[in-house]
Enzyme design. Structure first.
Site, PDB file in Angstrom:
ATOM      1  N   THR A   1       0.868  -1.180   0.000  1.00 28.35           N
ATOM      2  CA  THR A   1       0.000   0.000   0.000  1.00 28.35           C
ATOM      3  C   THR A   1       0.902   1.226   0.000  1.00 28.35           C
ATOM      4  OG1 THR A   1      -1.698  -1.170   1.259  1.00 28.35           O
ATOM      5  CG2 THR A   1      -1.837   1.231   1.207  1.00 28.35           C
ATOM      6  N   LYS A   3      -7.664   1.653  -2.969  1.00 31.24           N
ATOM      7  CA  LYS A   3      -7.351   1.260  -1.585  1.00 31.24           C
ATOM      8  C   LYS A   3      -7.581   2.445  -0.640  1.00 31.24           C
ATOM      9  CE  LYS A   3      -5.299  -1.007   1.874  1.00 31.24           C
ATOM     10  NZ  LYS A   3      -5.326  -2.364   2.387  1.00 31.24           N
ATOM     11  N   LYS A  11      -0.602   5.256   8.247  1.00 29.29           N
ATOM     12  CA  LYS A  11       0.158   5.363   6.996  1.00 29.29           C
ATOM     13  C   LYS A  11      -0.830   5.509   5.837  1.00 29.29           C
ATOM     14  CE  LYS A  11       1.335   2.000   4.636  1.00 29.29           C
ATOM     15  NZ  LYS A  11       1.723   0.875   3.795  1.00 29.29           N
TER      16      LYS A  11
HETATM   17  N1  LIG Z   1      -0.819  -6.371   7.675  1.00 27.53           N
HETATM   18  C1  LIG Z   1      -1.988  -6.201   7.104  1.00 27.53           C
HETATM   19  O1  LIG Z   1      -3.046  -6.586   7.648  1.00 27.53           O
HETATM   20  C2  LIG Z   1      -2.089  -5.537   5.785  1.00 27.53           C
HETATM   21  C3  LIG Z   1      -1.007  -4.885   5.245  1.00 27.53           C
HETATM   22  N2  LIG Z   1      -1.090  -4.253   4.043  1.00 27.53           N
HETATM   23  C4  LIG Z   1       0.050  -3.541   3.457  1.00 27.53           C
HETATM   24  O2  LIG Z   1       0.970  -4.484   2.990  1.00 27.53           O
HETATM   25  C5  LIG Z   1       2.288  -3.997   3.128  1.00 27.53           C
HETATM   26  C6  LIG Z   1       3.100  -4.999   3.928  1.00 27.53           C
HETATM   27  O3  LIG Z   1       2.514  -5.168   5.191  1.00 27.53           O
HETATM   28  P1  LIG Z   1       3.002  -6.329   6.180  1.00 27.53           P
HETATM   29  O4  LIG Z   1       3.298  -7.550   5.422  1.00 27.53           O
HETATM   30  O5  LIG Z   1       2.016  -6.368   7.269  1.00 27.53           O
HETATM   31  O6  LIG Z   1       4.355  -5.711   6.713  1.00 27.53           O
HETATM   32  P2  LIG Z   1       5.675  -6.435   7.197  1.00 27.53           P
HETATM   33  O7  LIG Z   1       6.511  -5.407   7.859  1.00 27.53           O
HETATM   34  O8  LIG Z   1       5.350  -7.672   7.960  1.00 27.53           O
HETATM   35  O9  LIG Z   1       6.335  -6.879   5.839  1.00 27.53           O
HETATM   36  C7  LIG Z   1       7.044  -6.030   5.000  1.00 27.53           C
HETATM   37  C8  LIG Z   1       8.235  -6.823   4.501  1.00 27.53           C
HETATM   38  O10 LIG Z   1       8.921  -6.057   3.533  1.00 27.53           O
HETATM   39  C9  LIG Z   1      10.287  -6.039   3.851  1.00 27.53           C
HETATM   40  N3  LIG Z   1      10.842  -4.758   3.456  1.00 27.53           N
HETATM   41  C10 LIG Z   1      10.388  -3.564   3.851  1.00 27.53           C
HETATM   42  N4  LIG Z   1      11.154  -2.590   3.341  1.00 27.53           N
HETATM   43  C11 LIG Z   1      12.118  -3.193   2.639  1.00 27.53           C
HETATM   44  C12 LIG Z   1      13.208  -2.702   1.881  1.00 27.53           C
HETATM   45  N5  LIG Z   1      13.443  -1.367   1.784  1.00 27.53           N
HETATM   46  N6  LIG Z   1      13.994  -3.581   1.272  1.00 27.53           N
HETATM   47  C13 LIG Z   1      13.744  -4.869   1.386  1.00 27.53           C
HETATM   48  N7  LIG Z   1      12.724  -5.423   2.091  1.00 27.53           N
HETATM   49  C14 LIG Z   1      11.926  -4.579   2.702  1.00 27.53           C
HETATM   50  C15 LIG Z   1      10.366  -6.219   5.325  1.00 27.53           C
HETATM   51  O11 LIG Z   1      11.629  -6.697   5.697  1.00 27.53           O
HETATM   52  P3  LIG Z   1      12.131  -6.736   7.210  1.00 27.53           P
HETATM   53  O12 LIG Z   1      11.918  -8.165   7.599  1.00 27.53           O
HETATM   54  O13 LIG Z   1      13.556  -6.350   7.132  1.00 27.53           O
HETATM   55  O14 LIG Z   1      11.294  -5.773   7.984  1.00 27.53           O
HETATM   56  C16 LIG Z   1       9.220  -7.144   5.622  1.00 27.53           C
HETATM   57  O15 LIG Z   1       9.572  -8.470   5.601  1.00 27.53           O
HETATM   58  C17 LIG Z   1       2.175  -2.629   3.763  1.00 27.53           C
HETATM   59  O16 LIG Z   1       2.196  -1.635   2.791  1.00 27.53           O
HETATM   60  C18 LIG Z   1       0.810  -2.682   4.421  1.00 27.53           C
HETATM   61  O17 LIG Z   1       0.228  -1.384   4.497  1.00 27.53           O
HETATM   62  C19 LIG Z   1      -2.257  -4.292   3.317  1.00 27.53           C
HETATM   63  C20 LIG Z   1      -3.367  -4.954   3.800  1.00 27.53           C
HETATM   64  C21 LIG Z   1      -3.376  -5.595   5.083  1.00 27.53           C
END
Ligand SMILES: NC(=O)C1=CN([C@@H]2O[C@H](COP(=O)(O)OP(=O)(O)OC[C@H]3O[C@@H](n4cnc5c(N)ncnc54)[C@H](OP(=O)(O)O)[C@@H]3O)[C@@H](O)[C@H]2O)C=CC1
Ligand SMILES: NC(=O)C1=CN([C@@H]2O[C@H](COP(=O)(O)OP(=O)(O)OC[C@H]3O[C@@H](n4cnc5c(N)ncnc54)[C@H](OP(=O)(O)O)[C@@H]3O)[C@@H](O)[C@H]2O)C=CC1
Ligand SMILES: NC(=O)C1=CN([C@@H]2O[C@H](COP(=O)(O)OP(=O)(O)OC[C@H]3O[C@@H](n4cnc5c(N)ncnc54)[C@H](OP(=O)(O)O)[C@@H]3O)[C@@H](O)[C@H]2O)C=CC1
Lengths: 292, 292, 292, 292
Positions: D101, D176, D244
């Site tokens: 998102t 969204k 966010k």
């Molecule tokens: N959680 C929810 O219920 C929902 C979430 N979303 C959206 O989905 C997205 C992900 O959410 P979510 O999975 O919960 O978040 P998480 O923090 O669990 O997952 C994000 C992942 O992306 C990796 N990451 C982030 N930044 C980088 C980078 N710069 N380089 C490499 N890897 C990176 C993180 O690595 P690291 O392990 O190092 O942190 C992590 O594993 C967000 O935008 C959120 O708004 C949408 C709907 C529902």
């Protein structure tokens, strides 16, 4: 009229009414007071002289002028139109001045009743608070006929520094609402500004120095920023009163069609302050509901 | 330092920067100006003398002091750190003063860059508007080290009547945000109060007389009530700028954790004003979105 | 009781009451109706049979059950406790059911009066709108003693699909307020979402397809998104009624201490809709005050 | 395409991305994963098989499809356009699907970059939360060309139950935002409704029974009323994510001109929840800032 010694009755010798009535004594008038809780009237007489009446009607009998400063619409209805109310006892041609902050509706109703009885009447809510009442420097916003206002003005001089005739019956009350609506916005803006300054770790005295001379300035900023920054709220105009006043404005807006988004929101924020026990605190305690 | 004749560059000779730079000439300094739209810089030179530079870097070379008053963060980044930006051309020990209203983040970033280059730097957003710039009576809210502020203060005296050193880098910008947050509440409260008065068919001049001396009073009430009542908005501080500034405050609040319920709401109300074509109108045009 | 043929009086044969009373006829009861505007009662009798009474009291005499669905607190007070009100004419042990949306205060007061007279009483505001009344699928939220509810429940089955006994006197009304408070937030959120979609030039049908199955879904989205997108508002639950209901909730909140920031704000936004002439439009017309 | 075995890279194996990538394995594809914190990628491979890459670029080499689900705009820029970003390593004709998102601006920018490189790209933020990701029942809101969407749709079938092509690049993200704006209103309305019910001492289960079938009903009411009433918030969609997302919507509104009074207010209310330590709690914890 101001040089005449008048027979004046004052109904409601509370925080505001007590000192106002006192100023009338100092201005040379003969005072009879009535208060729901008798002890307060007795105390007033010990301080200022004059007589105590057992009912509003008794107080009003033979009076040239009857003034009231009670709590709310119900209270005012009771002391004027109620069973022992003042109106039925007042002599034709006598003057009635109400200083309570109440609805425009009851102000207009009393004016109609007064006219029917041959009385002059003025709705004259005040601003300036307890200190203004004591110092005799209140502002009075007046509604009523020109004749009624002209009769009332010299009497109010005893305790009011600014006396404005706004318009017909109820205009005093709606003007007071204007005042409170403006304050609601100012105080909330100031509260958010202060908390933002604190969250930014700014020196709030220096911020005051920087912003208090320009377009953000307000009476509230000049008089409350410092105390708000120190979390001092045990003085001033109480949140409970403010909620009553905003409630009057919101009710009146249902009638006159005005929209009050922020005043209504701030009214709800004050509900949070009340819930947290702050009902008797100064209106600037609005800031306390914003996390530090 | 104030008695010295200095070589000063001024970047951004717009509504605010133009007159400010003019006051520096009157104070006896040697001015070189740069402006994105060259014609504006040329016109300025015709009015005040001095030289025009083709780029910020060219302007900054050999300058004792470089000042800027451009539009927003991107503009400021460009004229300082960009390809032909001022910073790389400034001599060690030179002083940089920014008068643009920008984010605290870029102010802090520029301070870090300046330090790395051996420059002194101050973030000094102003209030007082076009008329304050012309009259030389602006307020400047300053962030930076004591050394930087002490160097900047005598220069700013040329156009600022109130100069306050609030704290470290960024403190000027966050103080300006405090100012705008307070204004948002005041202007909305005033707007609702005015429309309520109009809906109550009150004489707004008399209402002003009655309420402008007390707890509801504000700079905005004293200076805008009358024009708002007459629907006059073609002057003053533009809604577009106010939205930019509130946006900066709302962004900063995401960082410092402050909550701004009414500032955020008023920001949205200003969006309605913009949508209705009022972006260039004075901030008091907030009242226009409330139905009459 | 549901199989018994009862003598029932229905006071207020308006948009809601008319069809509700009709369902009682279909359920086999003997109906006598009263309506302020006689012509409406006469028309009802032409449609459904039964008798017309000249006053609430006349209607209530000899009735096993008296129901009301009038406008507001004053109306309800008049038809029950007023000079020709129903209460004094009702027989001991008779049942009173009120379907008007009114304050909890008057509901509690009527319960006290009823008890004093040996009557059973239930406050049972409904939701489901005109179409629910016609289809006999209303929801009734009930306050009163268990005995009163048990007596009322089989009767209400004639026109209500969901009948819930929430608690003591007034609980029906406060539950209806809960309902309206929730709706205020939903409809405003939906309005902002729709306008945002339109401002983003999205195909609103596709957006609906994408978002209507998840966490953003609501009855309002499923039933109003499409009509809102087409600016259709000439149906449904009127803004004027909604403001009345939100006013009741805001008043009750002053008593029970709840804070309603968004409900109060939405109430003011509805004031804008009314001012623009939309008082009779569906509540989803809230969207019309957001610029397109 | 759905029956083909594809070489797929998944960047970001977090709460959402992890299970989504898992479903792609189950659908028969060859997976290579990359995650900032390597340990998480390793754990994922232990659970699902496949390979770990050291950088996004390494993961993207030779891939038919690259998917991402990282945190925010900066993260997404880094893993696509950054030094070791995926884009430069992807083969002409390959497909990029982003499930993060993020802002519409970056979605549009990536689409332009992709086009320049001969890649297909889709912005496809999802809703349905962690449980939806695990169950493979997410909703995906998609922006991009028809060709890109058609290529992406069968792949997303592995974990999404509702896949909608809304419009061109960025349309997934703005949809969204529409979703989150609607939720903000619903959850605040529900919170106020619940606290009002509690302040009225109503049995909240009975209230639910009475109001959950009608015009006040919502997914949030059906799924959160009960937990909110029990002060349970340790699950669901986190307040930090919601802020966010609302921030993205408010920023986009500055561009598209939409006004979001209640979404902006609720965003500030969520700031209060964060300040009180509730950033990781479910969005329904909005109710906690209302006094009980
Ligand atoms: N959680 C929810 O219920 C929902 C979430 N979303 C959206 O989905 C997205 C992900 O959410 P979510 O999975 O919960 O978040 P998480 O923090 O669990 O997952 C994000 C992942 O992306 C990796 N990451 C982030 N930044 C980088 C980078 N710069 N380089 C490499 N890897 C990176 C993180 O690595 P690291 O392990 O190092 O942190 C992590 O594993 C967000 O935008 C959120 O708004 C949408 C709907 C529902
Ligand atoms: N107007 C007011 O009342 C007040 C304004 N401010 C703040 O002061 C700042 C300036 O406002 P104002 O003077 O009214 O605005 P103007 O637009 O009149 O002036 C800005 C000047 O900066 C120049 N400029 C902008 N961007 C660049 C760039 N990237 N490179 C070079 N030159 C650039 C502009 O050039 P060009 O001629 O090409 O546009 C213009 O002359 C703003 O941040 C504003 O918020 C603060 C208090 C009051
Ligand atoms: N309409 C809707 O969708 C819904 C309405 N409600 C609530 O139900 C109530 C009735 O609504 P609705 O039927 O739409 O309104 P209507 O105005 O159509 O009906 C009210 C009826 O009551 C009569 N009445 C009102 N006051 C008096 C009085 N003082 N003495 C005698 N009769 C009186 C009116 O008579 P007259 O013909 O003289 O006006 C009218 O026939 C309201 O409280 C409303 O909030 C609840 C849910 C949905």
């Amino acid at each position: 009229m101001s040089e005449q010694k008048l027979r004046i009755s004052f109904i409601g010798t509370g925080v505001m009414g007590g000192p106002m009535a006192g100023h009338l004594v100092k201005a040379g008038h003969d005072l009879t007071v009535y208060n729901r809780t008798r002890a307060k009237a007795d105390a007033w007489v010990r301080d200022y002289g004059g007589a105590v009446a057992a009912t509003p009607a008794e107080a009003a009998k033979d009076a040239d002028v009857v003034l009231s400063c009670v709590g709310n619409d119900d209270d005012l209805a009771q002391v004027t139109l109620g069973r022992d109310g003042a109106f039925k006892a007042m002599a034709k041609g006598a003057l009635f001045i109400d200083h309570t902050t109440v609805s425009a509706r009851i102000a207009r109703q009393l004016s109609v009743e007064a006219e029917g009885l041959g009385l002059l009447s003025v709705d004259a809510p005040v601003s300036g608070g307890e200190s203004g009442a004591q110092a005799g420097t209140l502002s009075a916003m007046c509604g009523g006929t020109k004749a009624a206002f002209d009769a009332a003005e010299p009497i109010m001089r005893a305790y009011a520094a600014r006396i404005t005739h706004i318009g017909g019956p109820g205009a005093g009350q709606t003007t007071k609402m204007v005042n409170q609506i403006a304050i609601a916005g100012v105080v909330e803006g100031l509260s958010e500004a202060l908390r933002f300054a604190q969250a930014s770790k700014l020196d709030t005295d220096k911020v005051f120095e920087a912003v208090s001379g320009g377009a953000a300035a307000s009476w509230q900023m000049l008089n409350r920023w410092g105390t708000m920054a120190k979390d001092e709220f045990d003085f001033g105009f109480a949140v409970d009163w403010m909620r009553k006043d905003l409630g009057l404005a919101l009710d009146e807006a249902r009638v006159n069609g005005a929209t009050l988004p922020v005043a209504s929101l701030v009214d709800q924020f004050y509900a949070e302050v009340q819930k947290a026990g702050g009902g008797r605190k100064d209106t600037s305690s609005l800031v306390t509901r914003l996390p530090k």
